[in-house]
Design a protein around this motif. Structure first.
Motif, PDB file in Angstrom:
ATOM      1  N   VAL A  51       0.820  -1.215   0.000  1.00 32.40           N
ATOM      2  CA  VAL A  51       0.000   0.000   0.000  1.00 32.40           C
ATOM      3  C   VAL A  51       0.854   1.265   0.000  1.00 32.40           C
ATOM      4  O   VAL A  51       0.557   2.238  -0.684  1.00 32.40           O
ATOM      5  CB  VAL A  51      -0.917   0.005   1.238  1.00 32.40           C
ATOM      6  N   TRP A  68      -1.472   0.601  -5.614  1.00 36.16           N
ATOM      7  CA  TRP A  68      -1.864   1.687  -4.712  1.00 36.16           C
ATOM      8  C   TRP A  68      -1.001   2.894  -5.093  1.00 36.16           C
ATOM      9  O   TRP A  68       0.217   2.752  -5.237  1.00 36.16           O
ATOM     10  CB  TRP A  68      -1.616   1.309  -3.243  1.00 36.16           C
ATOM     11  N   TRP A  89      -6.842  -0.971  -8.929  1.00 32.51           N
ATOM     12  CA  TRP A  89      -6.633  -2.370  -8.538  1.00 32.51           C
ATOM     13  C   TRP A  89      -6.768  -3.279  -9.755  1.00 32.51           C
ATOM     14  O   TRP A  89      -7.708  -3.140 -10.539  1.00 32.51           O
ATOM     15  CB  TRP A  89      -7.646  -2.794  -7.484  1.00 32.51           C
ATOM     16  N   ARG A 138     -14.726 -10.165  -1.817  1.00 29.59           N
ATOM     17  CA  ARG A 138     -15.387 -10.434  -3.103  1.00 29.59           C
ATOM     18  C   ARG A 138     -16.660 -11.261  -2.903  1.00 29.59           C
ATOM     19  O   ARG A 138     -17.544 -11.267  -3.746  1.00 29.59           O
ATOM     20  CB  ARG A 138     -14.429 -11.168  -4.045  1.00 29.59           C
ATOM     21  N   ALA A 155      -5.694   0.691   5.191  1.00 24.48           N
ATOM     22  CA  ALA A 155      -6.125   1.356   3.957  1.00 24.48           C
ATOM     23  C   ALA A 155      -7.552   0.925   3.597  1.00 24.48           C
ATOM     24  O   ALA A 155      -8.400   1.759   3.272  1.00 24.48           O
ATOM     25  CB  ALA A 155      -5.167   1.034   2.822  1.00 24.48           C
ATOM     26  N   LEU A 156      -7.818  -0.388   3.689  1.00 23.50           N
ATOM     27  CA  LEU A 156      -9.154  -0.879   3.334  1.00 23.50           C
ATOM     28  C   LEU A 156     -10.184  -0.504   4.383  1.00 23.50           C
ATOM     29  O   LEU A 156     -11.361  -0.301   4.086  1.00 23.50           O
ATOM     30  CB  LEU A 156      -9.120  -2.397   3.128  1.00 23.50           C
ATOM     31  N   LEU A 181     -11.293   2.974   3.796  1.00 22.81           N
ATOM     32  CA  LEU A 181     -12.234   3.027   2.665  1.00 22.81           C
ATOM     33  C   LEU A 181     -13.591   2.422   3.046  1.00 22.81           C
ATOM     34  O   LEU A 181     -14.524   2.410   2.238  1.00 22.81           O
ATOM     35  CB  LEU A 181     -11.664   2.277   1.454  1.00 22.81           C
ATOM     36  N   HIS A 210     -14.326  -0.775   3.704  1.00 24.01           N
ATOM     37  CA  HIS A 210     -14.644  -2.120   3.217  1.00 24.01           C
ATOM     38  C   HIS A 210     -14.581  -3.181   4.306  1.00 24.01           C
ATOM     39  O   HIS A 210     -15.146  -4.257   4.176  1.00 24.01           O
ATOM     40  CB  HIS A 210     -13.689  -2.518   2.088  1.00 24.01           C
ATOM     41  N   PHE A 228     -17.326  -3.922  -1.662  1.00 21.85           N
ATOM     42  CA  PHE A 228     -16.031  -3.962  -2.329  1.00 21.85           C
ATOM     43  C   PHE A 228     -16.269  -4.096  -3.835  1.00 21.85           C
ATOM     44  O   PHE A 228     -17.107  -4.880  -4.254  1.00 21.85           O
ATOM     45  CB  PHE A 228     -15.252  -5.163  -1.795  1.00 21.85           C
ATOM     46  N   PRO A 229     -15.541  -3.328  -4.672  1.00 20.49           N
ATOM     47  CA  PRO A 229     -15.787  -3.427  -6.123  1.00 20.49           C
ATOM     48  C   PRO A 229     -15.504  -4.831  -6.657  1.00 20.49           C
ATOM     49  O   PRO A 229     -14.579  -5.495  -6.192  1.00 20.49           O
ATOM     50  CB  PRO A 229     -14.822  -2.406  -6.716  1.00 20.49           C
TER      51      PRO A 229
END
Lengths: 235, 173
Positions: free
Chosen positions: A197, A218, A233, B99, B123-124, B127, B129, B153-154
């Motif tokens: 990251v 990232w 991503w 996912r 980090a996630l 966001l 998630h 999550f995308p």
């Protein structure tokens, strides 16, 4: 005394210049005239999370275009072999359903190379295993294109994709040797792991100046402003 | 509802300890989770009151059914059957779980030398998630978890790498 020293110095100077000249990223190959043209590909499956990510990248490709495919696996990693085979089966099923590229179904092989360094391996013996790994890589990437039935004008594969860890460094060195010698060499594409990251992995740092395309997942990883690209991503 | 706890391919003693601690079991029960399955890898499990059964080690605490086992070839089914997953912060597990659209609490392993796992978890988490926590704050994280506040999550987008490679290799878009 003076002559050998001069010769050595000359050789070193020429080698340095040569390395310097091939370190700059190569131009992309010319646009392919026919959409139906194919491109041979190799991908390194570095075990565990690295393999999963590499196979996700593979899953996004058109297998009738990228064929034949070589999965490069370190010895003692049956799980990656299993996952690669499962992906090929899945792709073969979808390709045959659409009746497109039915010829390229199943055109893949698995290439096993010795590990450069095992987890927890003694540092003293590492140079030996790394050398063995390098020699096997050189055999496959540099020497084997000259062996029949191949001609020597095409690299053993046109593109090499990898995302770490360690052992892919020796593959990269072998491909780099081809460039040093002026032989056809695969285009080298490094995709840094989704797990990185803020900073690059050691393999990423080592390979950044050598590869043709260096991609991270990232944006902060590229904060130093040096080479690399970010497209969001990928896995 | 069922919780699945996983430590991945190595070991994470502190996470297994925390997951089976009374405070976490009570916190889970408070949120309606009365079944706990733990994939413990090579973690230490001595000292827990577990009974050997064909399906793994079993136990019961506060009326909560607990099952513990070390490894399976794939965790796919366990992810599918769980309503909440508590996991180490390995990127492979994180991707797999998110996912599937399952709520996830990750606990980065502080004993790992190169702790980039923690960076990914945070980090996630920022966001939205997943939730990142620690073994000592796990019970609190469970109580405060609002599953509906997690952002989806995308989905996997293969077009990015496909385009990237097509361009690299000279195929017209």
């Amino acid at each position: 005394m003076l002559l050998p020293a001069t010769v050595l110095l000359l050789v070193l100077a020429v080698a340095t210049l040569r390395i310097y000249s091939i370190l700059s990223p190569r131009k992309r190959p010319p646009a392919r005239s026919r959409q139906a043209e194919t491109c041979s590909l190799a991908v390194f499956l570095g075990s565990g999370g690295h393999s999963s990510e590499a196979l996700s990248l593979m899953a996004s490709l058109d297998f009738s275009r990228y064929t034949p495919r070589t999965y490069i696996v370190s010895d003692g990693d049956p799980l990656s072999v299993e996952k690669a085979t499962a992906l090929e089966l899945l792709k073969a099923r979808t390709l045959s359903e659409t009746l497109r590229g039915a010829d390229s179904v199943g055109e893949y092989s698995i290439l096993i190379i010795p590990r450069a360094r095992r987890v927890h391996q003694n540092l003293l013996t590492t140079p030996l295993t790394a050398l063995r790994s390098l020699l096997v890589s050189i055999y496959h990437i540099t020497v084997s294109p000259f062996l029949p039935p191949f001609g020597s004008r095409t690299p053993v594969f046109e593109v090499l994709i990898f995302n770490g860890p360690g052992t892919c460094f020796v593959l990269c060195l072998a491909a780099f040797l081809n460039r040093f010698l002026g032989l056809p060499s695969p285009r080298m594409i490094y995709i840094e792991s989704f797990a990185r990251v803020k900073s690059l992995s050691l393999t990423g740092k080592l390979l950044r100046p050598i590869v043709d395309s260096f991609v991270v997942q990232w944006p902060d990883v590229l904060a130093d402003g040096r080479r690399g690209a970010y497209y969001g991503w990928l896995v | 509802m069922r919780v699945f706890v996983t430590v991945g391919s190595t070991k994470f003693d502190a996470l297994v300890q925390a997951a089976l601690s009374p405070s976490v079991i009570i916190a889970l029960k408070q949120k309606g989770y009365t079944e706990v399955v733990v994939q413990c890898g090579n973690s230490q499990i001595d000292g827990f009151d577990l009974v050997v059964t064909p399906a793994g080690w079993r136990s019961e605490q506060e009326g909560t059914k607990i099952t513990v086992w070390r490894f399976k070839p794939t965790l796919e089914e366990d992810f599918n059957e769980a309503d909440l997953i508590i996991s180490h912060a390995g990127s492979g597990t994180i991707l797999d779980v998110l996912r599937k659209g399952k709520p996830l609490i990750v606990i980065p392993n502080p004993t790992l030398a190169d702790n980039h796992q923690e960076e990914l978890a945070h980090a996630l988490s920022s966001l939205g998630h997943l939730k990142a926590s620690t073994t000592s704050a796990l019970a609190e994280a469970i109580v405060n978890l609002d599953v509906s506040s997690l952002s989806p999550f995308p989905a996997f987008d293969g077009s990015r790498f496909r385009q990237l490679l097509d361009e690299e290799m000279g195929f017209a878009p």
